[in-house]
Design an enzyme around this catalytic site. Structure first.
Site, PDB file in Angstrom:
ATOM      1  N   HIS A  62       0.679  -1.111  -0.098  1.00  0.00           N
ATOM      2  CA  HIS A  62       0.003   0.070   0.096  1.00  0.00           C
ATOM      3  C   HIS A  62       1.081   1.430  -0.048  1.00  0.00           C
ATOM      4  O   HIS A  62       2.078   1.245   0.648  1.00  0.00           O
ATOM      5  CB  HIS A  62      -0.907   0.090   1.151  1.00  0.00           C
ATOM      6  CG  HIS A  62      -2.203  -0.873   1.290  1.00  0.00           C
ATOM      7  ND1 HIS A  62      -2.982  -1.290   2.034  1.00  0.00           N
ATOM      8  CD2 HIS A  62      -2.787  -1.147   0.072  1.00  0.00           C
ATOM      9  CE1 HIS A  62      -3.921  -1.948   1.622  1.00  0.00           C
ATOM     10  NE2 HIS A  62      -3.975  -1.781   0.403  1.00  0.00           N
ATOM     11  N   ASP A  64       1.070   4.257   1.439  1.00  0.00           N
ATOM     12  CA  ASP A  64       1.254   5.000   2.700  1.00  0.00           C
ATOM     13  C   ASP A  64       2.862   4.262   3.222  1.00  0.00           C
ATOM     14  O   ASP A  64       3.391   4.644   3.962  1.00  0.00           O
ATOM     15  CB  ASP A  64       0.459   5.091   3.456  1.00  0.00           C
ATOM     16  CG  ASP A  64      -0.323   3.938   3.771  1.00  0.00           C
ATOM     17  OD1 ASP A  64      -0.625   2.985   3.154  1.00  0.00           O
ATOM     18  OD2 ASP A  64      -1.049   3.684   4.992  1.00  0.00           O
ATOM     19  N   HIS A  65       2.932   2.874   2.841  1.00  0.00           N
ATOM     20  CA  HIS A  65       4.160   2.198   3.362  1.00  0.00           C
ATOM     21  C   HIS A  65       5.173   2.020   2.562  1.00  0.00           C
ATOM     22  O   HIS A  65       6.544   1.436   3.048  1.00  0.00           O
ATOM     23  CB  HIS A  65       3.557   0.856   3.990  1.00  0.00           C
ATOM     24  CG  HIS A  65       2.586   0.802   4.882  1.00  0.00           C
ATOM     25  ND1 HIS A  65       2.759   0.764   6.183  1.00  0.00           N
ATOM     26  CD2 HIS A  65       1.235   1.235   4.892  1.00  0.00           C
ATOM     27  CE1 HIS A  65       1.612   0.935   7.108  1.00  0.00           C
ATOM     28  NE2 HIS A  65       0.533   1.212   6.243  1.00  0.00           N
ATOM     29  N   HIS A 140      -4.277  -8.579   6.065  1.00  0.00           N
ATOM     30  CA  HIS A 140      -4.469  -7.143   5.607  1.00  0.00           C
ATOM     31  C   HIS A 140      -5.389  -7.232   4.388  1.00  0.00           C
ATOM     32  O   HIS A 140      -5.468  -8.283   3.936  1.00  0.00           O
ATOM     33  CB  HIS A 140      -3.516  -6.407   5.637  1.00  0.00           C
ATOM     34  CG  HIS A 140      -3.700  -4.888   5.447  1.00  0.00           C
ATOM     35  ND1 HIS A 140      -4.648  -4.280   6.211  1.00  0.00           N
ATOM     36  CD2 HIS A 140      -3.145  -4.108   4.717  1.00  0.00           C
ATOM     37  CE1 HIS A 140      -4.686  -3.148   5.633  1.00  0.00           C
ATOM     38  NE2 HIS A 140      -3.634  -2.771   4.855  1.00  0.00           N
TER      39      HIS A 140
END
Ligand SMILES: [Zn+2]
Ligand SMILES: [Zn+2]
Length: 305
Positions: A62, A64-65, A140
């Site tokens: 993802h 944001d990571h 996740h």
């Protein structure tokens, strides 16, 4: 492993006060990132840390990571860093890094090692200067890993006792440090008596995930647990929908694992400052009888390990 610097504590959207997630560790000289969201390079500069990153352990792809991975590769190339840079992450990491390398016009001098990890059970994935790095698959929306850094136990010499006996430092002491009995000046020195074991510290990093009843085992007895709590406990439905933890979920894992200290991170942008989450965490910790110290770190704060 003396400290971890928290470079970012946001979740999907960075805010004025919170950058995308990344944790920086110096493991015996090796510069290590866990996650590398957008803006990680600036955070490294703001924290006054070395930008010569050696390892990036990505939890999942993802943005944001991981949006900062290309930026780190770009800068290391321009710095003529000799590398290698090692990028590890969940299944698909080889393809993801290759896409970055194909998309951007880097100088391509930097040697890069890439490894995709599938860890159905806790798996030792790397040894770095006396530290073992373990990974485990967590649940996740996409393939995702939790990470643990465990410092090796070290045998140290009881210098105070040796001084009392008048034993001077010398090459034979390295055998004592290795756990072997030695004879100095006719005196037998037992390793069991003249050395002690300094237990290695451990840090566990868990983000992003849904609560699973066995995940606490991976964090068992961690000295430091850095764990996501994207939502307040009254947003259980949203947490389920987006496959994240609430504050209560995170503290439940902390309690089950008997972690020494707990740091809640990856907060939703709706929590403009951490006051609301901090208060909720403190109240909940009390009502749950949680013994661990609980904190909600700000960006650029240091966690002493
Ligand atoms: Zn995230
Ligand atoms: Zn995610």
């Amino acid at each position: 492993m003396d400290k971890a610097t928290v470079l970012g504590t946001a979740s999907a959207f960075p805010t004025k006060l919170r950058n995308h997630p990344s944790i920086y560790l110096n493991l015996g000289g090796a510069k290590v990132l866990f996650d590398c969201g957008e803006g990680t390079q600036r955070q490294i500069r703001s924290a006054g840390l070395s930008p010569s990153v050696d390892f990036i352990f990505v939890t999942h792809w993802h943005g944001d990571h991981s949006l900062g991975v290309g930026g780190i590769i770009q800068s290391l190339n321009m710095m003529k860093n000799e590398g290698p840079l090692t990028v590890m992450g969940p299944s698909g990491t080889n393809a993801s890094v290759k896409h970055i390398l194909d998309t951007y016009k880097f100088y391509k001098r930097l040697p890069i090692k890439i490894r995709s990890i599938d860890a159905k059970k806790e798996l030792l994935v790397k040894e770095i200067n006396g530290h073992n790095i373990y990974a485990i698959n967590v649940k996740h929306a996409v393939k995702c890993l939790g990470y643990k850094v465990k410092e090796n136990d070290v045998r140290n010499i009881r210098k105070d006792l040796l001084e009392k006996l008048g034993v001077k430092p010398g090459p034979q002491l390295k055998f004592l440090k290795a756990g072997k009995d030695i004879v100095v000046g006719g005196k037998k020195l037992k390793a069991s008596q003249f050395t002690y074991i300094k237990k290695g510290r451990s840090l566990v990093y868990l983000t992003d995930l849904v609560y699973e009843k066995n995940i606490y085992k991976f964090a068992k007895d961690a000295d430091v647990l850095i764990i996501e709590s994207t939502f307040s406990s009254n947003m259980q439905n949203q947490a389920k929908e987006f496959m994240h933890l609430t504050v209560k979920d995170a503290l439940t894992i902390a309690k089950q694992s008997c972690a020494g200290r707990v740091y809640l991170t990856h907060l939703s942008q709706r929590y403009e400052n951490s006051g609301e989450i901090r208060k909720e965490a403190a109240d909940l910790a009390k009502s749950m009888g949680l013994k661990a110290e609980v904190a909600v770190p700000d960006d650029l704060s240091e966690i002493i390990i």
